[in-house]
Design an enzyme around this catalytic site. Sequence first.
Site, PDB file in Angstrom:
ATOM      1  N   ASP A   1     -43.649  27.323  -2.891  1.00 47.41           N
ATOM      2  CA  ASP A   1     -44.606  28.343  -2.860  1.00 47.41           C
ATOM      3  C   ASP A   1     -45.117  28.707  -1.508  1.00 47.41           C
ATOM      4  O   ASP A   1     -45.847  28.115  -0.818  1.00 47.41           O
ATOM      5  CB  ASP A   1     -45.944  27.350  -3.768  1.00 47.41           C
ATOM      6  CG  ASP A   1     -47.207  27.996  -3.884  1.00 47.41           C
ATOM      7  OD1 ASP A   1     -47.268  29.049  -3.011  1.00 47.41           O
ATOM      8  OD2 ASP A   1     -47.946  27.538  -4.301  1.00 47.41           O
TER       9      ASP A   1
ATOM     10  N   GLN B   1     -49.519  30.842   0.694  1.00 48.37           N
ATOM     11  CA  GLN B   1     -50.423  30.858   1.861  1.00 48.37           C
ATOM     12  C   GLN B   1     -49.690  30.928   3.188  1.00 48.37           C
ATOM     13  O   GLN B   1     -50.345  30.999   4.023  1.00 48.37           O
ATOM     14  CB  GLN B   1     -51.068  29.420   1.899  1.00 48.37           C
ATOM     15  CG  GLN B   1     -52.157  29.302   0.680  1.00 48.37           C
ATOM     16  CD  GLN B   1     -53.112  29.952   0.805  1.00 48.37           C
ATOM     17  OE1 GLN B   1     -53.691  30.769   2.007  1.00 48.37           O
ATOM     18  NE2 GLN B   1     -53.890  30.423  -0.263  1.00 48.37           N
TER      19      GLN B   1
ATOM     20  N   LYS C   1     -52.949  37.947  -1.246  1.00 48.26           N
ATOM     21  CA  LYS C   1     -53.162  37.228   0.069  1.00 48.26           C
ATOM     22  C   LYS C   1     -52.367  37.762   1.390  1.00 48.26           C
ATOM     23  O   LYS C   1     -52.943  37.255   2.373  1.00 48.26           O
ATOM     24  CB  LYS C   1     -52.720  35.781  -0.524  1.00 48.26           C
ATOM     25  CG  LYS C   1     -53.473  35.153  -1.310  1.00 48.26           C
ATOM     26  CD  LYS C   1     -52.967  33.761  -1.430  1.00 48.26           C
ATOM     27  CE  LYS C   1     -53.431  33.021  -2.861  1.00 48.26           C
ATOM     28  NZ  LYS C   1     -54.768  32.774  -3.006  1.00 48.26           N
TER      29      LYS C   1
ATOM     30  N   CYS D   1     -58.691  24.502  -6.288  1.00 48.25           N
ATOM     31  CA  CYS D   1     -57.608  24.506  -7.258  1.00 48.25           C
ATOM     32  C   CYS D   1     -56.708  23.435  -6.785  1.00 48.25           C
ATOM     33  O   CYS D   1     -55.558  23.375  -7.070  1.00 48.25           O
ATOM     34  CB  CYS D   1     -56.932  25.618  -7.390  1.00 48.25           C
ATOM     35  SG  CYS D   1     -57.934  27.108  -8.307  1.00 48.25           S
TER      36      CYS D   1
ATOM     37  N   HIS E   1     -51.293  23.270  -5.006  1.00 49.06           N
ATOM     38  CA  HIS E   1     -52.463  24.045  -5.953  1.00 49.06           C
ATOM     39  C   HIS E   1     -51.947  23.826  -7.218  1.00 49.06           C
ATOM     40  O   HIS E   1     -50.861  23.602  -7.559  1.00 49.06           O
ATOM     41  CB  HIS E   1     -52.216  25.728  -5.379  1.00 49.06           C
ATOM     42  CG  HIS E   1     -52.941  26.536  -6.214  1.00 49.06           C
ATOM     43  ND1 HIS E   1     -52.899  26.807  -7.461  1.00 49.06           N
ATOM     44  CD2 HIS E   1     -54.183  26.943  -5.551  1.00 49.06           C
ATOM     45  CE1 HIS E   1     -53.951  27.762  -7.814  1.00 49.06           C
ATOM     46  NE2 HIS E   1     -54.869  27.850  -6.529  1.00 49.06           N
TER      47      HIS E   1
HETATM   48  N1  7TS Z   1     -50.387  28.777  -4.508  1.00 47.13           N
HETATM   49  C1  7TS Z   1     -51.142  28.369  -3.641  1.00 47.13           C
HETATM   50  C2  7TS Z   1     -50.658  27.703  -2.365  1.00 47.13           C
HETATM   51  C3  7TS Z   1     -52.403  29.038  -3.512  1.00 47.13           C
HETATM   52  O1  7TS Z   1     -52.954  29.112  -2.521  1.00 47.13           O
HETATM   53  C4  7TS Z   1     -52.880  29.995  -4.563  1.00 47.13           C
HETATM   54  C5  7TS Z   1     -54.057  30.473  -4.647  1.00 47.13           C
HETATM   55  C6  7TS Z   1     -51.546  29.990  -5.589  1.00 47.13           C
HETATM   56  C7  7TS Z   1     -50.661  29.232  -5.668  1.00 47.13           C
HETATM   57  C8  7TS Z   1     -52.239  30.800  -6.838  1.00 47.13           C
HETATM   58  O2  7TS Z   1     -51.893  32.131  -6.741  1.00 47.13           O
HETATM   59  P1  7TS Z   1     -52.184  33.567  -7.564  1.00 47.13           P
HETATM   60  O3  7TS Z   1     -52.172  34.544  -6.788  1.00 47.13           O
HETATM   61  O4  7TS Z   1     -51.098  33.375  -8.460  1.00 47.13           O
HETATM   62  O5  7TS Z   1     -53.663  32.917  -8.245  1.00 47.13           O
HETATM   63  N2  7TS Z   1     -54.899  29.941  -3.944  1.00 47.13           N
HETATM   64  C9  7TS Z   1     -56.395  30.448  -3.925  1.00 47.13           C
HETATM   65  C10 7TS Z   1     -57.061  29.733  -3.129  1.00 47.13           C
HETATM   66  O6  7TS Z   1     -57.006  28.861  -2.396  1.00 47.13           O
HETATM   67  N3  7TS Z   1     -58.290  30.129  -3.242  1.00 47.13           N
HETATM   68  O7  7TS Z   1     -58.240  30.973  -4.309  1.00 47.13           O
HETATM   69  C11 7TS Z   1     -57.129  31.022  -4.742  1.00 47.13           C
END
Ligand code: 7TS
Length: 408
Positions: free
Chosen positions: A202, A205, A228, A366, A125
Amino acid sequence: MANTTLDIQTIRKDFPILNREVNGKPLVYFDNAATSQTPQQVIDVIVAYYQNYNANIHRGVHTLSQEATDAYEQARKKIQNHFNAAKAHEILFTSGTTHSINLVANGFATILEKGDEILVSALEHHSNIVPWQMLCERTGAVLKVIPMSLDGELIMTEFYKLLSSKTKLVFCNHVSNALGTINPIKEIIDAAHNVGAAVLIDGAQAAPHRKADVQALNVDFYTVSAHKMCGPTGVGMLYGKEEWLKKLPPYQGGGEMIAEVTFEKTTYADLPHKFEAGTPNICGGIAFGAAIDYMNSIGFDAIAAYEHELLTYGTEKLLAIDGLKIYGPKQHKASVISFNIEGIHPYDIGSILDKLGIAVRTGHHCTQPIMDFYQIPGTVRASFSFYNTKEEIDVLVAGIERAKTMLL
Ligand code: 7TS
Protein backbone atom coordinates in the site's frame (compact mmCIF):
# COMPACT_ATOMS: atom_id res chain seq x y z
CA MET A 1 21.21 17.31 5.78
CA ALA A 2 22.08 19.91 3.20
CA ASN A 3 19.88 22.95 2.88
CA THR A 4 17.02 22.61 0.49
CA THR A 5 17.31 23.85 -3.05
CA LEU A 6 13.55 24.40 -3.21
CA ASP A 7 12.21 27.94 -3.39
CA ILE A 8 9.35 27.36 -0.99
CA GLN A 9 7.81 30.82 -1.27
CA THR A 10 7.52 30.41 -5.05
CA ILE A 11 6.13 26.91 -4.67
CA ARG A 12 3.53 28.15 -2.18
CA LYS A 13 2.20 30.55 -4.81
CA ASP A 14 1.13 27.47 -6.81
CA PHE A 15 -1.35 26.57 -4.05
CA PRO A 16 -4.17 29.15 -3.90
CA ILE A 17 -5.67 27.56 -0.78
CA LEU A 18 -2.55 28.41 1.23
CA ASN A 19 -3.58 32.08 1.04
CA ARG A 20 -6.83 31.60 2.88
CA GLU A 21 -7.57 32.26 6.50
CA VAL A 22 -9.27 29.93 8.94
CA ASN A 23 -10.94 31.49 11.96
CA GLY A 24 -9.28 34.78 11.11
CA LYS A 25 -5.77 33.29 11.09
CA PRO A 26 -3.56 32.30 8.16
CA LEU A 27 -4.14 28.64 7.35
CA VAL A 28 -1.40 26.28 8.52
CA TYR A 29 -2.16 23.04 6.73
CA PHE A 30 -0.58 20.06 8.45
CA ASP A 31 -3.09 17.38 7.43
CA ASN A 32 -1.27 16.34 4.29
CA ALA A 33 -1.32 12.64 5.12
CA ALA A 34 -5.11 12.77 4.91
CA THR A 35 -5.23 14.83 1.71
CA SER A 36 -2.63 17.04 0.09
CA GLN A 37 -3.46 20.41 -1.42
CA THR A 38 -3.89 20.98 -5.14
CA PRO A 39 -1.62 23.29 -7.17
CA GLN A 40 -3.04 25.70 -9.74
CA GLN A 41 -1.35 23.68 -12.49
CA VAL A 42 -3.61 20.71 -11.63
CA ILE A 43 -6.70 22.87 -11.07
CA ASP A 44 -6.13 24.35 -14.56
CA VAL A 45 -6.12 20.87 -16.09
CA ILE A 46 -9.42 20.06 -14.37
CA VAL A 47 -11.02 23.31 -15.59
CA ALA A 48 -9.65 22.83 -19.12
CA TYR A 49 -11.15 19.34 -19.29
CA TYR A 50 -14.67 20.55 -18.48
CA GLN A 51 -14.32 23.67 -20.62
CA ASN A 52 -12.91 22.02 -23.72
CA TYR A 53 -13.20 18.27 -24.11
CA ASN A 54 -15.55 16.75 -21.55
CA ALA A 55 -16.76 13.50 -23.16
CA ASN A 56 -16.96 9.81 -22.47
CA ILE A 57 -13.91 7.79 -23.42
CA HIS A 58 -13.09 4.65 -25.42
CA ARG A 59 -16.44 4.71 -27.15
CA GLY A 60 -17.00 7.72 -29.35
CA VAL A 61 -15.86 8.36 -32.90
CA HIS A 62 -16.31 12.07 -32.31
CA THR A 63 -13.48 14.47 -31.69
CA LEU A 64 -14.20 15.27 -28.05
CA SER A 65 -14.31 11.60 -27.13
CA GLN A 66 -11.02 11.03 -28.96
CA GLU A 67 -9.39 13.95 -27.17
CA ALA A 68 -10.61 12.79 -23.77
CA THR A 69 -9.50 9.21 -24.50
CA ASP A 70 -6.05 10.37 -25.61
CA ALA A 71 -5.58 12.53 -22.51
CA TYR A 72 -6.76 9.72 -20.21
CA GLU A 73 -4.46 7.16 -21.81
CA GLN A 74 -1.57 9.66 -21.75
CA ALA A 75 -2.15 10.00 -18.02
CA ARG A 76 -1.94 6.22 -17.67
CA LYS A 77 1.41 6.38 -19.50
CA LYS A 78 2.65 9.11 -17.17
CA ILE A 79 1.72 6.97 -14.18
CA GLN A 80 3.37 3.95 -15.79
CA ASN A 81 6.60 5.90 -16.34
CA HIS A 82 6.55 7.41 -12.88
CA PHE A 83 6.27 4.04 -11.16
CA ASN A 84 8.36 2.32 -13.84
CA ALA A 85 5.79 -0.34 -14.68
CA ALA A 86 6.83 -2.54 -17.60
CA LYS A 87 3.50 -2.10 -19.39
CA ALA A 88 0.81 0.60 -19.46
CA HIS A 89 -1.92 -2.02 -19.03
CA GLU A 90 -0.42 -2.98 -15.68
CA ILE A 91 -1.71 0.38 -14.42
CA LEU A 92 -5.40 0.25 -13.54
CA PHE A 93 -7.30 3.42 -12.75
CA THR A 94 -9.29 3.03 -9.54
CA SER A 95 -11.06 5.43 -7.21
CA GLY A 96 -8.08 5.21 -4.84
CA THR A 97 -6.16 2.89 -2.55
CA THR A 98 -9.26 1.48 -0.86
CA HIS A 99 -10.76 0.49 -4.21
CA SER A 100 -7.40 -0.93 -5.37
CA ILE A 101 -7.05 -3.17 -2.32
CA ASN A 102 -10.64 -4.39 -2.51
CA LEU A 103 -10.15 -5.24 -6.18
CA VAL A 104 -7.19 -7.49 -5.34
CA ALA A 105 -8.88 -9.02 -2.28
CA ASN A 106 -11.97 -9.84 -4.32
CA GLY A 107 -9.83 -11.49 -6.98
CA PHE A 108 -8.01 -13.70 -4.52
CA ALA A 109 -11.32 -15.13 -3.32
CA THR A 110 -11.11 -17.42 -6.35
CA ILE A 111 -7.52 -18.41 -5.64
CA LEU A 112 -7.25 -18.93 -1.88
CA GLU A 113 -8.25 -22.13 -0.18
CA LYS A 114 -9.25 -22.98 3.35
CA GLY A 115 -6.22 -22.98 5.64
CA ASP A 116 -4.10 -20.73 3.39
CA GLU A 117 -2.46 -17.96 5.35
CA ILE A 118 -2.22 -14.27 4.65
CA LEU A 119 0.10 -11.98 6.57
CA VAL A 120 -0.75 -8.39 7.29
CA SER A 121 1.44 -5.90 9.12
CA ALA A 122 0.39 -4.45 12.47
CA LEU A 123 0.89 -0.97 11.00
CA GLU A 124 -1.93 -1.05 8.49
CA HIS A 125 -4.70 1.41 7.72
CA HIS A 126 -8.15 -0.17 8.07
CA SER A 127 -8.38 -0.28 4.29
CA ASN A 128 -5.53 -2.79 4.30
CA ILE A 129 -7.08 -4.89 7.08
CA VAL A 130 -10.83 -5.09 6.54
CA PRO A 131 -10.81 -6.33 2.90
CA TRP A 132 -8.50 -9.19 3.94
CA GLN A 133 -10.75 -10.10 6.86
CA MET A 134 -13.68 -10.18 4.44
CA LEU A 135 -11.58 -12.37 2.13
CA CYS A 136 -10.79 -14.75 5.00
CA GLU A 137 -14.49 -15.03 5.84
CA ARG A 138 -15.24 -15.95 2.24
CA THR A 139 -12.41 -18.44 1.74
CA GLY A 140 -11.53 -19.89 5.15
CA ALA A 141 -8.02 -18.45 4.83
CA VAL A 142 -6.34 -17.33 8.05
CA LEU A 143 -5.12 -13.79 8.74
CA LYS A 144 -1.89 -13.50 10.72
CA VAL A 145 -0.34 -10.28 11.96
CA ILE A 146 3.31 -9.23 11.71
CA PRO A 147 3.74 -7.55 15.11
CA MET A 148 5.24 -4.12 15.76
CA SER A 149 7.67 -2.82 18.37
CA LEU A 150 7.12 0.07 20.77
CA ASP A 151 9.17 2.17 18.36
CA GLY A 152 6.50 1.61 15.72
CA GLU A 153 8.58 -0.72 13.57
CA LEU A 154 7.74 -4.16 12.28
CA ILE A 155 9.47 -6.96 14.16
CA MET A 156 11.13 -8.66 11.23
CA THR A 157 12.27 -11.72 13.20
CA GLU A 158 8.58 -12.43 13.89
CA PHE A 159 7.76 -11.91 10.22
CA TYR A 160 10.25 -14.62 9.27
CA LYS A 161 8.74 -16.95 11.89
CA LEU A 162 5.24 -16.42 10.46
CA LEU A 163 6.31 -16.97 6.88
CA SER A 164 5.79 -20.52 5.60
CA SER A 165 4.71 -22.53 2.60
CA LYS A 166 1.12 -21.87 3.75
CA THR A 167 1.61 -18.13 3.22
CA LYS A 168 -0.11 -17.08 0.01
CA LEU A 169 -0.24 -13.31 0.40
CA VAL A 170 1.58 -10.60 2.35
CA PHE A 171 0.26 -7.06 2.81
CA CYS A 172 2.12 -4.11 4.14
CA ASN A 173 2.19 -0.38 3.69
CA HIS A 174 5.26 1.31 2.29
CA VAL A 175 4.87 4.13 4.83
CA SER A 176 2.57 4.08 7.87
CA ASN A 177 -0.01 6.87 7.89
CA ALA A 178 -0.31 6.91 11.68
CA LEU A 179 3.39 6.89 12.62
CA GLY A 180 5.34 7.65 9.44
CA THR A 181 7.35 4.41 9.66
CA ILE A 182 9.08 3.53 6.38
CA ASN A 183 8.81 -0.24 6.17
CA PRO A 184 11.54 -2.53 4.77
CA ILE A 185 9.36 -3.49 1.83
CA LYS A 186 12.10 -4.85 -0.42
CA GLU A 187 13.11 -7.32 2.28
CA ILE A 188 9.46 -8.26 2.84
CA ILE A 189 8.81 -8.73 -0.90
CA ASP A 190 11.90 -10.90 -1.41
CA ALA A 191 11.22 -13.07 1.64
CA ALA A 192 7.55 -13.53 0.69
CA HIS A 193 8.50 -14.50 -2.87
CA ASN A 194 10.91 -17.09 -1.47
CA VAL A 195 7.93 -18.99 -0.06
CA GLY A 196 5.82 -18.39 -3.18
CA ALA A 197 3.56 -15.70 -1.68
CA ALA A 198 2.33 -12.63 -3.57
CA VAL A 199 2.84 -9.18 -2.05
CA LEU A 200 0.64 -6.08 -2.09
CA ILE A 201 2.29 -2.87 -0.95
CA ASP A 202 0.00 0.00 0.00
CA GLY A 203 1.88 3.01 -1.32
CA ALA A 204 -0.74 5.62 -0.34
CA GLN A 205 1.59 7.38 2.10
CA ALA A 206 4.84 6.76 0.25
CA ALA A 207 3.88 8.12 -3.16
CA PRO A 208 3.73 11.78 -2.00
CA HIS A 209 7.29 11.59 -0.68
CA ARG A 210 9.33 9.20 -2.78
CA LYS A 211 9.33 7.45 -6.12
CA ALA A 212 8.63 3.74 -6.05
CA ASP A 213 10.05 1.60 -8.86
CA VAL A 214 7.69 -1.37 -9.08
CA GLN A 215 10.05 -3.37 -11.28
CA ALA A 216 13.07 -2.86 -9.03
CA LEU A 217 10.91 -3.74 -6.03
CA ASN A 218 9.57 -6.75 -7.94
CA VAL A 219 6.27 -6.11 -6.14
CA ASP A 220 3.10 -7.88 -7.30
CA PHE A 221 0.65 -5.07 -6.47
CA TYR A 222 1.19 -1.43 -5.51
CA THR A 223 -1.59 1.03 -4.63
CA VAL A 224 -1.76 4.84 -4.71
CA SER A 225 -4.39 7.56 -4.09
CA ALA A 226 -3.99 10.68 -6.24
CA HIS A 227 -5.41 13.02 -3.60
CA LYS A 228 -2.41 12.46 -1.34
CA MET A 229 0.00 13.55 -4.06
CA CYS A 230 -1.41 16.87 -5.29
CA GLY A 231 -4.14 15.28 -7.39
CA PRO A 232 -7.92 15.21 -7.00
CA THR A 233 -9.99 12.93 -4.78
CA GLY A 234 -11.80 9.90 -6.15
CA VAL A 235 -9.00 8.59 -8.33
CA GLY A 236 -5.95 6.44 -7.81
CA MET A 237 -4.20 3.47 -9.26
CA LEU A 238 -3.50 -0.18 -8.81
CA TYR A 239 -0.28 -1.47 -10.29
CA GLY A 240 -0.49 -5.21 -10.84
CA LYS A 241 2.00 -7.50 -12.52
CA GLU A 242 0.53 -8.61 -15.84
CA GLU A 243 0.62 -12.28 -14.85
CA TRP A 244 -1.50 -11.55 -11.76
CA LEU A 245 -3.94 -9.26 -13.53
CA LYS A 246 -4.50 -11.93 -16.16
CA LYS A 247 -5.14 -14.51 -13.43
CA LEU A 248 -7.53 -12.47 -11.28
CA PRO A 249 -11.22 -12.29 -12.23
CA PRO A 250 -12.86 -8.90 -12.89
CA TYR A 251 -13.99 -6.95 -9.84
CA GLN A 252 -17.09 -5.31 -11.29
CA GLY A 253 -19.13 -6.18 -14.35
CA GLY A 254 -20.50 -3.58 -16.74
CA GLY A 255 -19.78 -1.53 -19.80
CA GLU A 256 -16.28 -1.23 -21.24
CA MET A 257 -14.91 -4.32 -19.49
CA ILE A 258 -16.30 -6.82 -21.98
CA ALA A 259 -15.18 -8.34 -25.25
CA GLU A 260 -18.57 -9.82 -26.14
CA VAL A 261 -21.88 -10.11 -24.31
CA THR A 262 -24.73 -12.51 -24.93
CA PHE A 263 -27.31 -13.68 -22.41
CA GLU A 264 -25.57 -17.04 -22.40
CA LYS A 265 -22.00 -15.89 -21.84
CA THR A 266 -19.82 -12.83 -21.61
CA THR A 267 -16.13 -12.66 -22.44
CA TYR A 268 -13.95 -10.00 -20.90
CA ALA A 269 -11.89 -7.26 -22.46
CA ASP A 270 -8.12 -7.27 -22.38
CA LEU A 271 -6.15 -5.48 -19.69
CA PRO A 272 -6.57 -2.88 -18.33
CA HIS A 273 -10.25 -2.59 -19.40
CA LYS A 274 -11.20 -5.90 -17.79
CA PHE A 275 -10.91 -4.11 -14.43
CA GLU A 276 -12.33 -0.75 -15.48
CA ALA A 277 -16.08 -1.24 -15.71
CA GLY A 278 -18.30 1.76 -16.33
CA THR A 279 -17.48 5.40 -16.96
CA PRO A 280 -14.38 6.16 -14.91
CA ASN A 281 -13.30 9.40 -13.25
CA ILE A 282 -11.98 10.70 -16.58
CA CYS A 283 -11.12 14.21 -15.46
CA GLY A 284 -9.62 12.79 -12.26
CA GLY A 285 -7.37 10.41 -14.17
CA ILE A 286 -6.11 13.20 -16.42
CA ALA A 287 -5.54 15.44 -13.39
CA PHE A 288 -3.70 12.58 -11.62
CA GLY A 289 -1.26 12.60 -14.55
CA ALA A 290 -0.90 16.40 -14.18
CA ALA A 291 -0.22 16.00 -10.45
CA ILE A 292 2.58 13.55 -11.20
CA ASP A 293 4.02 16.02 -13.72
CA TYR A 294 3.81 18.78 -11.12
CA MET A 295 5.56 16.79 -8.41
CA ASN A 296 8.28 15.70 -10.81
CA SER A 297 8.81 19.32 -11.82
CA ILE A 298 9.57 20.03 -8.15
CA GLY A 299 11.69 16.86 -7.96
CA PHE A 300 11.33 13.98 -5.53
CA ASP A 301 14.92 14.17 -4.27
CA ALA A 302 14.44 17.81 -3.35
CA ILE A 303 11.04 17.04 -1.81
CA ALA A 304 12.52 14.24 0.31
CA ALA A 305 15.45 16.37 1.47
CA TYR A 306 13.27 19.35 2.39
CA GLU A 307 10.59 17.28 4.13
CA HIS A 308 13.33 15.60 6.13
CA GLU A 309 14.49 19.05 7.24
CA LEU A 310 10.94 19.89 8.31
CA LEU A 311 10.66 16.58 10.16
CA THR A 312 13.94 17.10 12.02
CA TYR A 313 13.04 20.67 12.91
CA GLY A 314 9.49 19.77 13.96
CA THR A 315 10.59 16.79 16.03
CA GLU A 316 13.14 18.86 17.93
CA LYS A 317 10.71 21.74 18.57
CA LEU A 318 7.83 19.48 19.61
CA LEU A 319 9.96 17.34 21.91
CA ALA A 320 10.97 20.52 23.73
CA ILE A 321 7.33 20.90 24.85
CA ASP A 322 6.86 19.61 28.36
CA GLY A 323 4.66 16.49 28.55
CA LEU A 324 4.69 15.86 24.79
CA LYS A 325 5.30 12.32 23.60
CA ILE A 326 5.92 11.33 19.98
CA TYR A 327 4.84 7.88 18.79
CA GLY A 328 6.74 6.00 16.11
CA PRO A 329 10.30 5.51 14.98
CA LYS A 330 12.99 8.04 15.77
CA GLN A 331 14.63 7.67 12.39
CA HIS A 332 13.81 6.41 8.96
CA LYS A 333 10.35 7.89 8.82
CA ALA A 334 8.28 10.11 6.57
CA SER A 335 7.36 13.67 7.54
CA VAL A 336 4.62 12.67 9.96
CA ILE A 337 4.66 13.46 13.68
CA SER A 338 2.07 11.66 15.79
CA PHE A 339 1.96 12.88 19.37
CA ASN A 340 0.02 13.36 22.57
CA ILE A 341 0.28 15.74 25.50
CA GLU A 342 0.05 14.13 28.87
CA GLY A 343 -3.36 14.73 30.44
CA ILE A 344 -5.06 16.15 27.32
CA HIS A 345 -7.31 14.34 24.86
CA PRO A 346 -6.01 14.65 21.28
CA TYR A 347 -9.41 15.90 20.09
CA ASP A 348 -9.23 18.87 22.47
CA ILE A 349 -5.81 19.89 21.15
CA GLY A 350 -7.01 19.53 17.56
CA SER A 351 -10.06 21.73 18.26
CA ILE A 352 -7.99 24.53 19.78
CA LEU A 353 -5.44 24.32 16.97
CA ASP A 354 -8.29 24.68 14.48
CA LYS A 355 -9.39 27.87 16.21
CA LEU A 356 -5.85 29.10 15.55
CA GLY A 357 -6.04 28.21 11.86
CA ILE A 358 -3.92 25.07 12.19
CA ALA A 359 -5.22 21.89 10.52
CA VAL A 360 -4.03 18.62 12.07
CA ARG A 361 -5.75 15.27 12.24
CA THR A 362 -6.72 13.81 15.59
CA GLY A 363 -8.04 10.37 16.47
CA HIS A 364 -7.12 6.85 15.48
CA HIS A 365 -6.25 7.71 11.86
CA CYS A 366 -8.09 4.56 10.68
CA THR A 367 -5.47 2.50 12.50
CA GLN A 368 -7.30 1.38 15.63
CA PRO A 369 -5.00 -1.63 16.19
CA ILE A 370 -2.01 0.73 16.49
CA MET A 371 -3.85 2.87 19.05
CA ASP A 372 -4.85 -0.28 20.97
CA PHE A 373 -1.21 -1.37 20.94
CA TYR A 374 -0.19 1.90 22.62
CA GLN A 375 -3.37 1.85 24.76
CA ILE A 376 -4.33 5.36 23.73
CA PRO A 377 -7.58 6.72 22.26
CA GLY A 378 -5.71 8.41 19.44
CA THR A 379 -3.00 10.93 18.66
CA VAL A 380 -2.60 14.38 17.22
CA ARG A 381 -0.94 14.03 13.83
CA ALA A 382 0.94 16.79 12.05
CA SER A 383 1.96 15.70 8.57
CA PHE A 384 4.19 17.96 6.50
CA SER A 385 4.42 18.51 2.78
CA PHE A 386 7.01 20.26 0.63
CA TYR A 387 4.96 23.48 0.67
CA ASN A 388 5.08 23.77 4.45
CA THR A 389 7.62 25.90 6.28
CA LYS A 390 9.57 25.98 9.54
CA GLU A 391 7.69 29.18 10.43
CA GLU A 392 4.45 27.20 10.26
CA ILE A 393 5.96 24.63 12.62
CA ASP A 394 6.71 27.51 15.02
CA VAL A 395 3.03 28.49 14.79
CA LEU A 396 2.06 24.90 15.64
CA VAL A 397 4.40 24.85 18.65
CA ALA A 398 2.95 28.15 19.92
CA GLY A 399 -0.56 26.74 19.35
CA ILE A 400 0.18 23.64 21.40
CA GLU A 401 1.58 25.77 24.22
CA ARG A 402 -1.60 27.86 24.08
CA ALA A 403 -3.76 24.71 24.17
CA LYS A 404 -1.85 23.49 27.21
CA THR A 405 -2.48 26.69 29.14
CA MET A 406 -6.18 26.46 28.30
CA LEU A 407 -6.64 22.76 29.00
CA LEU A 408 -4.31 21.89 31.86
N1 7TS B 1 -3.66 3.29 3.12
C1 7TS B 1 -3.01 4.22 3.81
C2 7TS B 1 -1.64 3.94 4.32
C3 7TS B 1 -3.62 5.45 4.04
O1 7TS B 1 -2.97 6.39 4.72
C4 7TS B 1 -4.93 5.70 3.54
C5 7TS B 1 -5.66 6.98 3.83
C6 7TS B 1 -5.55 4.69 2.82
C7 7TS B 1 -4.89 3.51 2.62
C8 7TS B 1 -6.90 4.88 2.20
O2 7TS B 1 -6.80 5.77 1.15
P1 7TS B 1 -8.09 6.25 0.33
O3 7TS B 1 -7.57 7.32 -0.56
O4 7TS B 1 -8.61 5.07 -0.38
O5 7TS B 1 -9.06 6.75 1.37
N2 7TS B 1 -5.23 7.63 4.97
C9 7TS B 1 -5.81 8.67 5.58
C10 7TS B 1 -5.26 9.28 6.70
O6 7TS B 1 -4.19 8.96 7.23
N3 7TS B 1 -6.05 10.27 7.10
O7 7TS B 1 -7.11 10.31 6.28
C11 7TS B 1 -6.97 9.32 5.33
